[in-house]
Structures are given as structure tokens and as C-alpha cells.
Design an enzyme around this catalytic site. Structure first.
Site, PDB file in Angstrom:
ATOM      1  N   GLU A  62       7.258  -2.590 -26.239  1.00 27.61           N
ATOM      2  CA  GLU A  62       7.201  -4.060 -25.911  1.00 27.61           C
ATOM      3  C   GLU A  62       5.853  -4.483 -25.595  1.00 27.61           C
ATOM      4  O   GLU A  62       5.351  -3.779 -24.607  1.00 27.61           O
ATOM      5  CB  GLU A  62       8.297  -4.117 -24.942  1.00 27.61           C
ATOM      6  CG  GLU A  62       8.604  -5.583 -24.802  1.00 27.61           C
ATOM      7  CD  GLU A  62       9.617  -5.690 -23.440  1.00 27.61           C
ATOM      8  OE1 GLU A  62      10.100  -4.909 -23.125  1.00 27.61           O
ATOM      9  OE2 GLU A  62       9.670  -7.155 -23.230  1.00 27.61           O
ATOM     10  N   ARG A 301      11.620  11.855 -21.974  1.00 27.04           N
ATOM     11  CA  ARG A 301      10.387  11.443 -21.718  1.00 27.04           C
ATOM     12  C   ARG A 301       9.481  12.243 -20.679  1.00 27.04           C
ATOM     13  O   ARG A 301       9.861  13.052 -20.495  1.00 27.04           O
ATOM     14  CB  ARG A 301      10.654  10.023 -20.712  1.00 27.04           C
ATOM     15  CG  ARG A 301      11.513  10.374 -19.314  1.00 27.04           C
ATOM     16  CD  ARG A 301      11.709   9.187 -18.583  1.00 27.04           C
ATOM     17  NE  ARG A 301      10.654   8.645 -17.835  1.00 27.04           N
ATOM     18  CZ  ARG A 301       9.997   7.551 -18.125  1.00 27.04           C
ATOM     19  NH1 ARG A 301      10.335   6.804 -18.981  1.00 27.04           N
ATOM     20  NH2 ARG A 301       8.841   7.334 -17.468  1.00 27.04           N
ATOM     21  N   LYS A 311       5.757   0.934 -16.760  1.00 29.33           N
ATOM     22  CA  LYS A 311       4.849  -0.415 -16.773  1.00 29.33           C
ATOM     23  C   LYS A 311       5.049  -1.200 -15.445  1.00 29.33           C
ATOM     24  O   LYS A 311       3.972  -1.717 -15.162  1.00 29.33           O
ATOM     25  CB  LYS A 311       5.272  -1.047 -18.168  1.00 29.33           C
ATOM     26  CG  LYS A 311       4.374  -0.376 -19.483  1.00 29.33           C
ATOM     27  CD  LYS A 311       4.740  -1.394 -20.640  1.00 29.33           C
ATOM     28  CE  LYS A 311       5.644  -0.767 -21.446  1.00 29.33           C
ATOM     29  NZ  LYS A 311       6.066  -1.547 -22.663  1.00 29.33           N
TER      30      LYS A 311
END
Ligand code: ATP
Ligand code: MG
Length: 602
Positions: A62, A301, A311
Site C-alpha cells: 500500500e 513476517r 510503517k
């Protein structure tokens, strides 16, 4: 583990994803796909040749921030699998959330992927073919898919308040309660949905929900919202839309339209997989998506010690000026790692070494530094720098070498040059005065100390053997000069040099040709190995000593560095000429990492 499928199958370390791909290739799961190359247009799935790419993966960020080292893992994984299997990896922006997305982030993400060594401009054969996609280019298709679900009785417009919706969703132990709007007719729902699209209702007043199962044990299946009203200008579609699809609805459609075979994401999406499957299966039944539909696979992850990989939290560090921007060399962003001096090769090596699994774990930060050293060990030119300088005066120089004499010296830039090549040579000079490290002189030597103290001989690396005679101090007792005499005919490489045995060789830089440089000594940004684990306040463990600036002296070959050029400063570790601030005549270096892991763990 399955046997290799064909001669192109590389001998990479296996992992569960390769196992799945091997199985799918063996079973021909995706053999019937046709590829026409323009996802989202109606003809796309009907025409085209059988897809010659064996697999299609995607990297779908994104564009709401800069990528970090966790994304590097996903990039290396998705692009790496496509490369290794003769497939294609799609670079796709998952841009369905206009409020937080910006062109600046789009550009920085493309830069980061390219810099890491991956591209989207060719096919599995290396022929030019663009594989850059935007979810927002499929908004029309997504809208049609939503109308199809409504017509099929599989979606409804819900006008409950967000609070009511939350309360009626239930929880792990309580099933959800049907919305009073759940049984509205498809025709009414369609009218309402079109009104939403046409801007007849305020933001947040209603949503479109999939009609799945309010009693499902998995809360993600309890009629998830799939479209919301939001009047926001989109970086790609401008003001065309005032309704936007939710991630859970958009992402499976993006994957399916692009004929992704293996949709690889992190474990937190595991609970969303049932809806992913429900949606692509329903839309395939309705002819809005073609079989075979993609499947989602989750991996753990990357969690790296002393680092945060979110982020949102990284943005907070930037916004609150805790660091000096997204590319601050202490940031785990890809631009930060790049500016710090980490190489794409080292990051790829790191990602290969950590592998992929389905179990969450923490990777020790030293793994990244070891990969960096392994990459640079044979590539980075050596050079000498004095980081905490004190002047050493050779008191007999004028007499034995000649007043003002500068003696040329040379050392190989690469002690182990690649096979069949010769190392470049670094040239520098020695004269009456040189800079040495303050810690290389002790007036009263501690036990076992082998460097300079009165009466002791050492070699100036690449230069002469010298004998220490004492020091000069200022009124405060601070040492201002170390004194020594040169032992003539002992310069390295000079015949007979070995006749004088010394126990230590110290690094130094000539006063005559050394160049003053700003050296930025970086350390971990956090003192806590798990700065944000369990919702901890990560700002409470900021390391006050994460950046220290010193004025150093560097030998001429280092002063001639190009921005971004990496070096091994002898004895100190790896350094890079800062990409932004280093300039001819005004050298600026960043410390990447030391020669080996320090005692940080203490
Ligand atoms: P963040 O939580 O930092 O905002 P994100 O997951 O929201 O990250 P996306 O832009 O959606 O960011 O991520 C793109 C891809 O990168 C996704 O497929 C995501 O799963 C993957 N990814 C994100 N963080 C990590 C991580 N720490 N390790 C591995 N993959 C990651
Ligand atoms: Mg996220």
C-alpha cells in the site's frame, strides 16, 4: 519434498512455499490459464495464449509509507520465486485507501524494489513486458463484482451505525446478530448501492457488506464490509469515486484478475483466507473471475531485533523528528539501509539466509551485519582513517629523512583480490607528523599493552617502524602530541624491514596528505531488543547514543571516494561515503557496521 520439475528448477534451499509450487506445477494446477496481458478488461480472461509464465506472484504494497526491511523479505521472496521458477512477479500498488496514499510513496517504493535488484519490466524470458499494476485500475471491475454479489443475494447495504455493527458482530464466544437490513431485497440493495456510488449519502452513513454467515466462528466471515463511502481524492483516480472497496474485498479480486497463482502474504492474514476463498469462488461461479483462482499462502513476517517494522510507527519517528527523515541511516527503511551503506546483495543474502517459515520468530540483527560483511569483505577497498586523532611527531625526521621530506607509501586496496586480478594500490605519504588514534598511546602502559609507550617500538602500518620517546601535554594535562623517532630503513616493502621485530602495527594518516572528514558513527536506534513487542512504548527505549559525529582524518584514497562507495576502514569496520552529504574535498562517511559484532548484548 517433490523432485525437481525440470532442468530449470534451481537447487535453492527448499521451503514450504517451494513445496507448494512444486506440487502445483506437477499437478498442472494452473496449466489452463490464458494470458492476454491486460487485467481488468472484460476480454482479458477470454482471449490469449496459454500463460507461458509458470507461476505468477505479486508484491502488493500500500503506498502509504516507505518500505522497510520486512518488505525486503517479501520482495526477495515474491520476485525471487518468480525468477527461480520461470515465472513473473507483479509489482502492484494496493491503492484502495485514498486518505493515506501519496505519489511520493509510490515513487519511493518503485525505487526501493529496483535498487534491491528486482524489476517488473520483463517477462519470464527477459523480454520487455510491463508488470506494474494498480488496484485502482480495477475499480470498475470491482464495482461490477459488487453489483453481481448484490444481485446474487450475496451482499447488502447496511445502514446500522458503526457502533451497532460492532455490537452485533459478536465476539469469539458469542455469535453475531443479523442486521435489520440483512434481508433487504437485491433490487433495494442495488438501488441503495448505486445511490452510494452517486454521492447521495454522506460518508460513513452506510456500507456494503458481503452476506456470508453471522454465526461463523471466524469473525472475518461475519458479513465483512466490502465497500464504504469516502469522499477523498485518490492519487490515481482523482475524484471519480466516492465509494472505495475494502482491502478484504479488493485484494482477492486484484490477485484473480492478474491471474496470480500463489498469493503470498504474512500470517496476520491467515484468518482472512476463508473470505478470500469464498469471494473468488463466488465471483468465479458468477463468471466475473476465471478459474483457476489464486490461492493465498501465509508465512511468518520478519521481526528483527532492535528494529521496528511498522510503517505507521516509522512514520511517527519521522513526523516527530526523532530521526532525520525516512532515509536517516538509523532507519530500517530500505532508503535508510541504503544510505547507511547496506548493499542490495547483502540484503538479498540476508533474506535467503533467514528463509521462510510459518512460525513467528525474532531474527538477530547481527544476521544482517554478517551478510553485509560477507558481501563487502572481498569488494570494499581498504583504507586508513583516524577517528580520534592525536598528533605524532617524529623528532628525528629532519635529521635522518631530510627537512620537509615526504616519503611515498603504498598498500593494496584489496588484500584478497578476485582470482586472476591484481589489487589496486593506495598511495599515500609519510612525513614528520602523522595522526594516530589517541588510544594507541599510553604514558604508563597497562599490562599486555603493545602499542605506543615510552621505549616501545611499533610499526606505522605501510610505513616505518618507530620508537616512542614520550609526549607533550597542555596545562590541563591533556596529551597534545606523542613523540617518537623513526627507525630508518624499516619501511614496509623495503629490504631489511623485517630485521626490526615489533609486536604491533598501528593505523595512521599523514598530516601532510590526510584529509579531515566528518564521520557519523551510528548505533542501534533502540536499546531494547524488542522495542514495540506487546504494545510497548517504543520511544521509551530510544538509544541516546545512536548517532555520534567525529572529525576524523582519512588517507587520500578515501578522500577521493564517490558518494555511496563502501570501504573497510582498517580495524574499525565498514563505512560508506554518504550519498547525500559526501562531496569532493569535504568527505562525509557513515559507519555501516564494525569488523565483528561488538558487545552490544551486554
Ligand atoms: P506495515 O504494517 O509496516 O504498514 P503492511 O503489511 O501494512 O506493513 P503493505 O504495504 O501492505 O504493508 O505490505 C506489502 C507486503 O509486504 C505485504 O504482502 C506484507 O505482508 C509484506 N510485509 C509487510 N511487513 C512485513 C514483514 N515485517 N515481514 C515480511 N513481509 C512483510
Ligand atoms: Mg499492515
Amino acid at each position: 519434498m517433490n523432485a525437481p520439475i525440470d532442468d530449470n528448477t534451481p537447487s535453492k534451499p527448499s521451503n514450504f512455499l517451494r513445496g507448494i509450487i512444486d506440487r502445483d506445477l506437477e499437478q498442472g494446477t494452473y496449466a489452463s490459464r490464458r494470458w492476454a496481458g491486460s487485467p481488468g478488461d472484460a476480454a482479458h480472461h477470454e482471449q490469449g495464449q496459454p500463460d507461458p509464465a509458470k507461476i505468477r506472484t505479486r508484491f502488493p504494497p500500500e503506498p502509504n509509507g516507505y518500505l522497510h526491511v520486512g518488505h525486503a523479505k517479501s520482495i526477495c521472496l515474491n520476485f525471487g520465486l518468480a525468477r527461480d521458477y520461470g515465472g513473473v512477479c507483479h509489482m502492484r500498488f494496493d491503492d484502495t485507501n485514498p486518505e493515506k496514499e501519496e505519489q511520493e510513496y509510490v515513487d519511493s517504493i518503485l525505487d526501493a524494489v529496483k535498487w534491491l535488484g528486482f524489476g517488473w519490466s520483463s517477462n519470464f524470458n527477459g523480454q520487455p513486458e510491463s508488470h506494474l499494476y494498480y488496484a485502482s485500475n480495477y475499480f470498475d471491475h470491482m464495482y461490477r463484482a459488487a453489483e453481481y454479489l448484490i444481485e446474487a443475494g450475496l451482499a447488502y447495504v447496511d445502514e446500522q451505525t458503526p457502533e451497532e455493527m460492532r455490537a452485533n458482530r459478536g465476539d469469539f464466544s458469542t455469535p453475531g446478530k443479523d442486521s435489520p437490513f440483512r434481508s433487504r431485497s437485491p433490487a433495494d440493495n442495488l438501488t441503495r448501492f448505486r445511490e452510494m456510488r452517486d454521492g447521495q449519502h454522506p460518508d460513513g452513513s452506510m456500507v456494503l457488506r458481503a452476506r456470508v454467515d453471522m454465526a461463523a466462528p471466524n469473525i472475518n466471515m461475519r458479513d465483512p464490509a466490502i465497500y464504504r463511502i469516502r469522499r477523498a481524492t485518490h492519487h490515481n483516480t482523482g475524484d471519480k469515486w466516492c465509494i472505495y472497496p475494502m482491502y478484504t474485498f479488493a485484494h482477492p479480486i486484484e490477485d484473480a484478475l492478474e491471474q496470480i497463482t500463489h498469493s503470498i502474504c504474512t500470517l496476520e492474514f491467515e484468518d482472512q483466507r476463508p473470505f478470500y476463498d469464498w469471494l473468488v469462488d463466488r465471483l468465479a461461479e458468477g463468471g466475473l473471475l476465471k478459474q483457476p483462482t489464486p490461492r493465498q499462502y501465509e508465512f511468518a513476517r520478519l521481526n528483527l531485533t532492535y528494529v521496528i517494522t511498522s510503517k505507521r510507527k516509522l512514520k511517527q519517528l519521522v513526523d516527530e523528528n526523532v530521526v532525520e527523515g525516512w532515509d536517516d541511516p538509523r532507519m530500517p527503511t530500505i532508503v535508510g539501509l541504503r544510505r547507511r551503506g547496506y548493499t542490495p546483495e547483502a540484503i538479498q543474502l540476508f533474506c535467503e539466509r533467514i528463509g521462510v517459515s510459518k512460525a513467528d520468530s525474532w531474527i538477530d540483527y547481527s544476521t544482517l551485519d554478517i551478510a553485509l560483511r560477507d558481501d563487502l569483505e572481498h569488494k570494499a577497498h581498504r583504507g586508513m582513517a583516524v577517528l580520534d586523532p592525536v598528533k605524532l611527531v617524529l623528532t628525528n625526521w629532519d635529521e635522518v629523512m631530510g627537512s620537509g621530506h615526504l616519503e611515498p607509501c603504498a598498500l593494496p586496496a584489496l588484500p584478497h583480490p578476485p582470482e586472476g586480478t591484481e589489487s589496486p594500490v593506495r598511495q599515500f605519504t609519510i612525513g614528520k607528523e602523522v595522526w594516530i588514534e589517541r588510544e594507541d598511546f599510553e604514558e604508563v602502559p597497562p599490562k599486555g599493552y603493545k602499542r605506543l609507550f615510552p621505549g616501545n617500538k611499533v610499526r606505522l602500518k605501510g610505513g616505518y617502524v618507530i620508537e616512542c620517546t614520550g609526549c607533550v601535554k597542555d596545562a590541563d594535562g591533556q596529551i597534545t602530541e606523542v613523540l617518537a623517532t623513526v627507525v630508518p630503513d624499516t619501511k614496509s616493502g623495503t629490504p631489511g624491514a623485517d630485521s626490526v621485530k615489533v609486536k604491533a602495527a598501528i593505523t595512521w594518516v599523514g598530516v601532510a596528505d590526510g584529509v579531515a572528514a566528518e564521520v557519523r558513527l551510528y548505533d542501534r536506534l533502540f536499546t531494547d531488543a524488542h522495542p514495540d513487542a506487546g504494545g510497548k512504548d517504543f520511544k521509551a527505549s530510544l538509544n541516546p547514543d545512536s548517532k555520534k559525529i567525529v572529525t576524523a582524518y582519512v588517507e587520500p584514497s578515501l578522500a577521493q571516494a564517490q558518494p555511496d562507495q563502501k570501504f573497510q576502514f582498517e580495524r574499525f569496520g565498514y563505512f560508506v561515503a554518504d550519498r547525500k552529504d559526501h562531496a569532493a574535498g569535504k568527505p562525509v562517511f557513515n559507519k555501516i557496521t564494525g569488523m565483528k559484532d561488538g558487545n552490544w548484548a551486554k
